[in-house]
Design a protein around this motif. Sequence first.
Motif, PDB file in Angstrom:
ATOM      1  N   GLN A 128       0.821  -1.202   0.000  1.00  0.00           N
ATOM      2  CA  GLN A 128       0.000   0.000   0.000  1.00  0.00           C
ATOM      3  C   GLN A 128       0.861   1.261   0.000  1.00  0.00           C
ATOM      4  O   GLN A 128       0.506   2.257  -0.632  1.00  0.00           O
ATOM      5  N   ARG A 131       1.970   1.917  -3.507  1.00  0.00           N
ATOM      6  CA  ARG A 131       0.876   2.429  -4.325  1.00  0.00           C
ATOM      7  C   ARG A 131       0.618   3.908  -4.042  1.00  0.00           C
ATOM      8  O   ARG A 131       0.371   4.696  -4.971  1.00  0.00           O
ATOM      9  N   TYR A 134       3.321   5.996  -5.662  1.00  0.00           N
ATOM     10  CA  TYR A 134       3.129   6.039  -7.117  1.00  0.00           C
ATOM     11  C   TYR A 134       2.014   7.007  -7.491  1.00  0.00           C
ATOM     12  O   TYR A 134       2.149   7.793  -8.439  1.00  0.00           O
ATOM     13  N   GLU A 135       0.892   6.983  -6.754  1.00  0.00           N
ATOM     14  CA  GLU A 135      -0.221   7.872  -7.071  1.00  0.00           C
ATOM     15  C   GLU A 135       0.132   9.331  -6.816  1.00  0.00           C
ATOM     16  O   GLU A 135      -0.302  10.219  -7.568  1.00  0.00           O
TER      17      GLU A 135
END
Length: 365
Positions: A128, A131, A134-135
């Motif tokens: 998580q 992620r 990355y976002e």
Amino acid sequence: MQSHRLLRPIWPSLTVRVPLPSASTFRPLRFDPRFRPFSQTHCRHWPHPPRGPRNYDPHYQLSQAQPLITSGRLRKIVRSPSTHTVIVLSVLGAVAFYFSNIQTVPVSGRRRFNCFSDETVEATSDAQVKRIIYEVERSGARFLDDWDPRMAMVKRVMKRLIPVSGMENAKWEITVIDDPRTVNAFVLPGGKVFVFSGLLPIARNEHGLATVLGHEIAHNLAGHVAERMSGQIGTNILLYSLIFLTGGLAILGTQFFGGWALDLLFSRPMGRMQESEADYIGLMMMAEACYDPQQALGFWQRMERAQQGEPPEWLSTHPSNFNRIQKIGEWMPKALEKRQESDCQGTSAFADLFRQAMVRGVRIE
């Protein structure tokens, strides 16, 4: 020259006329495939499909296909003694597994199901974290450097909250995301702290920021992430049981309406309970760290004004800001008492008491 006499053949006079059979009595010879002089086995008769254009039409062949699951087969499976045995053993195993993983939450005294360890939850949070990074990079936002005053403010608050959290051995990583439009902060299992810069104007000072971060740390202290993961197991079992009972015929409707109903009946009420528990634990932690717990009321009042048009409480995973402020007001005398008793040296008295009560399965007030 001697002449020869032509001799007339004698066989025409010996010709026998045999009458031919009529068309009605004529039977042509046929080869019997069952008689094979060089084989000891009988010939097998393989069925030949009728010739016609439909044999080469895939749509016609698909329309003639038999379904894999029929009502007759389902009735046969349901009535089978083997199916009954499997169901009984599965139910007994599920009940035994459920009650062997029951815990008592020290703050609220409620009984909960939790089958995941802290190590498993931390391993899940690593993915998580990647992620989220990355976002953030894809959206064009940036991470604040250590010299930024906003990052320094978050680090000062965490420096006082970590000793009272009982999680000093965690690998703490503090990240502040420069995004003024997002009012949010969260702490993932394993000590991964994320704060969006849009929260800081509403927090105003370190006391308000300690209200939020203490609340997020409390989620990890109480094992709420593992509880949510465990709750999804039971929800999925109920959902797929509904799909099985409908014979798979209403799989789309069951997934949509069944999942929505289970979320409304179980997941969201559980989320509101967890938020209320985190409010209480976080309030006691910030008081033990010598932050002013009365400023928690001011923070949630500002948050209420910032979140105009919030959904009704029964549709949300969080309690309404109005109910949250009322609860904190009820807990305030105990929080002020804890602050007076604290030596403000960063001891983890409340966190240690919470963990001991979790192991013993008792309730603390």
